[in-house]
Every structure is written in C-alpha cells, then in structure tokens.
Design an enzyme around this catalytic site. Structure first.
Site, mmCIF file in Angstrom:
data_model
loop_
_atom_site.group_PDB
_atom_site.id
_atom_site.type_symbol
_atom_site.label_atom_id
_atom_site.label_comp_id
_atom_site.label_asym_id
_atom_site.label_seq_id
_atom_site.Cartn_x
_atom_site.Cartn_y
_atom_site.Cartn_z
ATOM 1 N N HIS A 122 -34.891 -12.978 12.746
ATOM 2 C CA HIS A 122 -35.110 -12.046 11.508
ATOM 3 C C HIS A 122 -37.008 -10.868 11.618
ATOM 4 C CE1 HIS A 122 -32.978 -15.243 8.926
ATOM 5 N NE2 HIS A 122 -32.406 -14.052 9.005
ATOM 6 N N CYS A 156 -50.568 3.619 10.055
ATOM 7 C CA CYS A 156 -50.452 4.344 11.536
ATOM 8 C C CYS A 156 -50.815 5.675 12.078
ATOM 9 C CB CYS A 156 -49.392 4.373 10.956
ATOM 10 S SG CYS A 156 -48.232 5.535 12.606
ATOM 11 N N SER A 201 -32.185 -24.204 6.444
ATOM 12 C CA SER A 201 -30.856 -25.043 5.073
ATOM 13 C C SER A 201 -29.702 -24.437 5.057
ATOM 14 C CB SER A 201 -32.549 -24.509 4.322
ATOM 15 O OG SER A 201 -31.832 -23.343 3.549
HETATM 16 P P1 NAD Z 1 -35.355 -22.802 4.907
HETATM 17 O O1 NAD Z 1 -36.773 -22.808 4.910
HETATM 18 O O2 NAD Z 1 -34.616 -22.533 3.962
HETATM 19 O O3 NAD Z 1 -34.910 -24.166 5.660
HETATM 20 C C1 NAD Z 1 -36.222 -25.054 5.680
HETATM 21 C C2 NAD Z 1 -35.142 -26.623 6.486
HETATM 22 O O4 NAD Z 1 -35.843 -27.055 7.626
HETATM 23 C C3 NAD Z 1 -34.671 -27.785 5.867
HETATM 24 O O5 NAD Z 1 -33.322 -27.973 5.527
HETATM 25 C C4 NAD Z 1 -35.434 -29.046 5.719
HETATM 26 O O6 NAD Z 1 -34.304 -29.890 5.149
HETATM 27 C C5 NAD Z 1 -36.021 -28.048 7.143
HETATM 28 N N1 NAD Z 1 -36.573 -29.105 7.682
HETATM 29 C C6 NAD Z 1 -38.298 -29.192 6.427
HETATM 30 N N2 NAD Z 1 -38.656 -29.821 7.988
HETATM 31 C C7 NAD Z 1 -38.529 -30.700 9.267
HETATM 32 C C8 NAD Z 1 -38.538 -30.544 10.093
HETATM 33 N N3 NAD Z 1 -40.365 -31.278 10.285
HETATM 34 N N4 NAD Z 1 -37.682 -30.592 11.833
HETATM 35 C C9 NAD Z 1 -36.669 -30.123 10.900
HETATM 36 N N5 NAD Z 1 -36.440 -30.018 10.093
HETATM 37 C C10 NAD Z 1 -36.929 -29.549 8.875
HETATM 38 O O7 NAD Z 1 -35.814 -22.300 6.281
HETATM 39 P P2 NAD Z 1 -34.685 -21.117 6.987
HETATM 40 O O8 NAD Z 1 -33.193 -22.298 7.092
HETATM 41 O O9 NAD Z 1 -34.764 -20.925 8.266
HETATM 42 O O10 NAD Z 1 -34.223 -19.746 6.491
HETATM 43 C C11 NAD Z 1 -35.124 -19.551 5.389
HETATM 44 C C12 NAD Z 1 -36.345 -18.206 6.123
HETATM 45 O O11 NAD Z 1 -37.668 -18.464 5.938
HETATM 46 C C13 NAD Z 1 -35.871 -17.757 7.507
HETATM 47 O O12 NAD Z 1 -35.219 -16.295 7.173
HETATM 48 C C14 NAD Z 1 -37.063 -17.385 7.769
HETATM 49 O O13 NAD Z 1 -37.218 -16.002 9.056
HETATM 50 C C15 NAD Z 1 -37.997 -17.387 6.888
HETATM 51 N N6 NAD Z 1 -39.167 -18.911 6.749
HETATM 52 C C16 NAD Z 1 -39.844 -18.696 8.907
HETATM 53 C C17 NAD Z 1 -40.489 -19.176 9.013
HETATM 54 C C18 NAD Z 1 -41.132 -19.672 10.290
HETATM 55 O O14 NAD Z 1 -40.543 -18.638 11.037
HETATM 56 N N7 NAD Z 1 -41.837 -20.455 10.898
HETATM 57 C C19 NAD Z 1 -41.312 -20.351 8.018
HETATM 58 C C20 NAD Z 1 -40.802 -19.750 6.277
HETATM 59 C C21 NAD Z 1 -40.119 -19.477 6.606
#
Ligand code: NAD
Length: 257
Positions: A122, A156, A201
């Site tokens: 992403h 830009c 998720s």
């Molecule tokens: P999501 O938010 O849909 O799901 C997060 C998952 O992580 C959940 O199933 C939850 O139960 C689990 N979780 C929570 N705490 C945890 C831990 N400490 N250890 C292990 N698992 C844990 O996220 P997703 O599936 O990555 O998809 C959503 C979108 O969000 C993606 O496109 C992503 O790019 C974006 N996103 C990225 C970031 C980042 O870069 N850090 C942060 C937020 C969202």
C-alpha cells in the site's frame, strides 16, 4: 516489554522445519509501536473522522488540506514511533531462515528494525509525490507541531501541483513492482515452508488473498492476532497473542535449535 507467548507445538514444529518464511503484516504489526489500526478508535482531533473516508482519491479531490492534515499528523506519529519487539524479532528471523516481508503498512518500522521489506503493497507514507505530474518530492515539508484540521499541501517544484503521500488509497491500483515481488515470494514457497500472517483483519484485497495463495503452494499458514480475523478459518494454526509477544517467542524457538 510485553510478556512472550506460549507457542502451540504445531507452530514450533512448522517454524523449525521451514526453509523459507513469508511474513504478511498489517496494521496490528505496528499497534504496539503506538500507531493505531484503522479499526481501532482514532484519538483526539481525528476521532470523529473515518479513515476509510479520508484515505480516498475522492476525499483528496474534495478537500486536499483536510486529507493532508490527517497524513501530516500520521507522518509525525510514525516519525516519533519506534519499532516494537515484534519488528525486531522479524529482523532477527532473517539470521535463521530465508525471510520475505510483505506489508500493507505504510510506515517504515520494519526497515528501522533492520529488515529488508520485499513489498510495501500500500505504498509508503514518507514517499511523497506530486498528485498532478507524479514527480517525487524530496524530503518532508514542514509538519504542524499539534494536530490541526487543515494544512495546505506543499507544491510541486515542477508543475505547482499539490504534493500527496505515496500511499495507495482505497480504489487505487497497487504498485506493480510490489505485486510482482509478492507473487514471486509466494511462488518461492514450497511444502514445509511457513507463511506468517501478522496483525491483519483480512478485509482489504488483494492482500487478503495472499495467505490462501501461500497455502496453495503447500506452506503452513500461521496467524498471529489477538482476535479472530476473516483469515483465521483458512490458517493451519492460530496464535492468539500480539506481534510483540508472539514473534520474539518464535525466534527464541529457533535460537534454541
Ligand atoms: P486493520 O486495521 O484492518 O486490522 C488490524 C488487525 O490487527 C486486526 O485484525 C487486529 O485484531 C490486529 N491487531 C491489533 N493489535 C495487534 C497486535 N498488537 N498484534 C497483532 N495483531 C494485532 O489493518 P489491515 O488489515 O492492515 O488493513 C487496513 C489498512 O490499513 C491497510 O491498507 C493498511 O495500509 C492501513 N493502515 C496502515 C497502518 C500502518 O502503516 N501502521 C496503520 C493503520 C492502517
């Protein structure tokens, strides 16, 4: 420091027997570094906004200053965050096994922990580019000290267009090279190898389809997530713990031979 987790015997056997480990990570991977997942409540100024509505080309077209303010705040969060023991364990894992990390995360915490990332599906928060002509923007524009609701995006230098974060918004196409690297990493798996699915998720496709593709190669699929996900049923093993608890325990098992 979180406690390390107890691992089921099947998980220990699978990881010990693997030659390659494909690690698919989602937002939960960085939760213990203080970066909220999309499903967790956002805090402060942004708690009334739905990230699913802000991370879209439509939101950017309608109000770039609102969307950029949200990303400016997230860039600060990421810049101030540190890799957690889970990120560091994955970097250590590379000393024991051939590891490929494919992440949905837009932060750089895997890299800062010392891992090479095969694919940022992403995109990357810190790779800014012009929304109009696509030219990369070098460095970072000045970021507000406190979260604020509107920040005018940088311009830009070439065409004067608004500068946007290098992330894939809902409805946008994934970077071709990231998809190619991911498919190559899945294709390299064979029977006896392992696919770890950490902190996702399993709702956002195509990333949510990769665990079953790994299983089709004969890999053992292991989920690391404190709660059930859309992927739990197709995994061969589930470890109900957090990334920072479970991943160090996996590396300890390998350290012990
Ligand atoms: P999501 O938010 O849909 O799901 C997060 C998952 O992580 C959940 O199933 C939850 O139960 C689990 N979780 C929570 N705490 C945890 C831990 N400490 N250890 C292990 N698992 C844990 O996220 P997703 O599936 O990555 O998809 C959503 C979108 O969000 C993606 O496109 C992503 O790019 C974006 N996103 C990225 C970031 C980042 O870069 N850090 C942060 C937020 C969202």
């Amino acid at each position: 420091m979180p406690e390390t987790a107890e691992l089921p015997d099947g998980v220990v056997t699978a990881v010990r027997g693997a030659r390659r480990v494909l690690v698919l990570t989602g937002a939960g991977m960085s939760a213990e570094s203080g970066i909220a997942t999309f499903r967790d409540a956002q805090t402060g100024l942004w708690e009334t906004f739905d990230p699913g509505q802000l991370a879209t080309p439509e939101a950017w077209a309608a109000d770039p200053a609102l969307v950029w303010a949200w990303y400016a705040w997230r860039i600060r969060l990421v810049r101030d965050a540190e890799p957690n023991p889970g990120h560091r364990a994955l970097a250590d894992l590379a000393a024991h096994r051939e590891v490929a990390i494919v992440t949905q995360n837009i932060d750089d915490l895997h890299e800062r922990a010392g891992s090479q990332v095969a694919a940022h599906l992403h995109g990357s928060l810190l790779d800014l580019r012009c929304a109009q002509c696509g030219a990369p923007f070098e460095g970072l524009p000045e970021l507000p000290e406190e979260p604020v609701e509107r920040v005018t995006p940088a311009s830009c230098a070439g065409c004067g267009g608004d500068v946007r974060p290098g992330v894939v918004w809902f409805g946008e196409v994934l970077p071709e090279d990231a998809v190619r690297e991911t498919e190559a990493a899945i294709g390299a798996l064979g029977p006896g190898d392992v696919c770890l699915v950490v902190g996702t998720s399993g709702i956002v496709f195509p990333a949510a389809g990769y665990p079953s593709a790994a299983a089709a190669q004969g890999a053992t699929v292991i989920e690391v997530n404190p709660v059930e996900s859309e992927l739990s049923d197709l995994c061969h093993h589930v470890v109900r713990g957090t990334a920072a608890q479970v991943l160090p325990a996996l590396v300890t098992v390998l350290d012990e031979g």
